[in-house]
Enzyme design. Structure first.
Site, mmCIF file in Angstrom:
data_model
loop_
_atom_site.group_PDB
_atom_site.id
_atom_site.type_symbol
_atom_site.label_atom_id
_atom_site.label_comp_id
_atom_site.label_asym_id
_atom_site.label_seq_id
_atom_site.Cartn_x
_atom_site.Cartn_y
_atom_site.Cartn_z
ATOM 1 N N ASP A 211 41.381 42.495 60.338
ATOM 2 C CA ASP A 211 40.114 43.251 60.382
ATOM 3 C C ASP A 211 39.182 42.707 59.306
ATOM 4 O OD1 ASP A 211 42.273 44.930 58.716
ATOM 5 O OD2 ASP A 211 40.294 45.148 57.792
ATOM 6 N N ASP A 213 38.045 44.345 56.536
ATOM 7 C CA ASP A 213 38.018 45.195 55.344
ATOM 8 C C ASP A 213 36.812 46.141 55.467
ATOM 9 O OD1 ASP A 213 39.457 45.882 52.999
ATOM 10 O OD2 ASP A 213 37.918 44.963 51.754
#
Ligand code: ZN
Length: 295
Positions: A211, A213
């Site tokens: 992802d 963050d």
């Protein structure tokens, strides 16, 4: 000449998938002066290369990043004859251009951990290993060659910020990590790289971005509703690609057997304590790490 044994460290999801690709698989338990490793080792062959796999978080993902028995893990790998080891690890991306599902050959680390034992020699001896390049350039090169066979974007360098966790960053911290020069954020790269160097082991890390963050604000229509599902999907995709990468690395011959790597001499000038002042127990640990003694 037999191919050199390759150590693999990975997350819980990886073991099940990897087991399907390993021939003559067996489990082996190892005990070390630093206690028990995270799990039993899964040992077998891929493309006639001996593979020694360790599940970093243990059975059922029981160890959080601060509690992983890192020293036992690396000492046990050494006892099992592993001189070269490739780790994989989930990370958050701090850069727009590093997309979830890409693979990243990490080359630098900023260590922000603060409650982990990060040396085999704490309170035993003063040992100062050089760490300017925390990952083995030879293994990184091999991974790069192997990655060219894969249809996945592989980044050849990145700085990994290793945080203590277990909570993820605040947005202010995430933005600060970008400003520090970090490209990835994760929780396990350290002390692994430190211990590998103290174990005179060639070591590399393949990071798997799941992802972005929290520095990157999500728009309302993206929302957070499906975030966990998306992260799991991204990690499954990365794990599948990591295994393809290991299969390609396993095919490579001479380069992996090459012994003239400077990682294998990292203790040569690092021991500052007078040998006469080092305890017999610590000498025994040292001999295993140097590779001059086995169990
Ligand atoms: Zn090396």
């Amino acid at each position: 000449m037999a191919k050199e044994t390759l150590g693999i460290i990975g997350g819980s999801g990886l073991e099940t998938v990897l087991a399907e690709h390993i021939e003559d698989a067996k489990k082996e338990e190892v005990v070390t002066p630093f206690g028990k490793p995270s799990s039993e080792f899964l040992i077998g062959n891929i493309n006639d290369r001996k593979i020694v796999f360790l599940n970093r978080h243990g059975k059922g993902h029981r160890f959080d990043p601060s509690s992983i028995p890192y020293r036992a893990n690396f000492f046990a790998l050494k006892l099992l004859g592993v001189k070269s080891c490739i780790a994989s690890g989930a990370v958050g991306s701090l850069r727009e251009e590093i997309h979830p599902r890409d693979l990243v050959l990490v080359d630098q680390i900023i260590d922000k951990t603060f409650k982990r034992e990060n040396s085999f020699f704490t309170a035993k001896a003063a040992v100062h290993c050089e760490l300017a390049q925390p990952y083995c350039p030879r293994l990184r090169e091999l991974l790069l060659v192997a990655s060219e066979k894969l249809e996945v974007k592989t980044h050849t360098k990145a700085t990994y910020v290793c945080m203590e966790g277990p909570q993820f960053s605040t947005r202010a911290e995430s933005l600060m990590h970008r400003n520090l020069g970090g490209d990835l954020i994760g929780m396990t790269a350290m002390p692994e790289a430190r211990l590998a160097r103290e174990a005179q082991m060639c070591f590399a890390l393949v990071a798997m971005p799941s992802d972005y963050d929290c520095w990157r604000e999500v728009s309302n229509d993206e929302g957070n509703q499906n975030l966990i599902g998306e992260i799991i999907g991204n990690l499954n995709s990365c794990s599948a690609n990591f295994i393809k990468l290991i299969k390609e690395v396993s095919k490579l011959d001479d380069q992996v057997v090459e012994r003239k790597c400077k990682c294998n001499k990292s203790l040569e000038q690092a021991i500052w304590s007078d040998p006469k002042e080092i305890s017999p127990d610590a000498i025994e640990i040292l001999e295993v790490l140097k590779g001059s003694s086995k169990r």
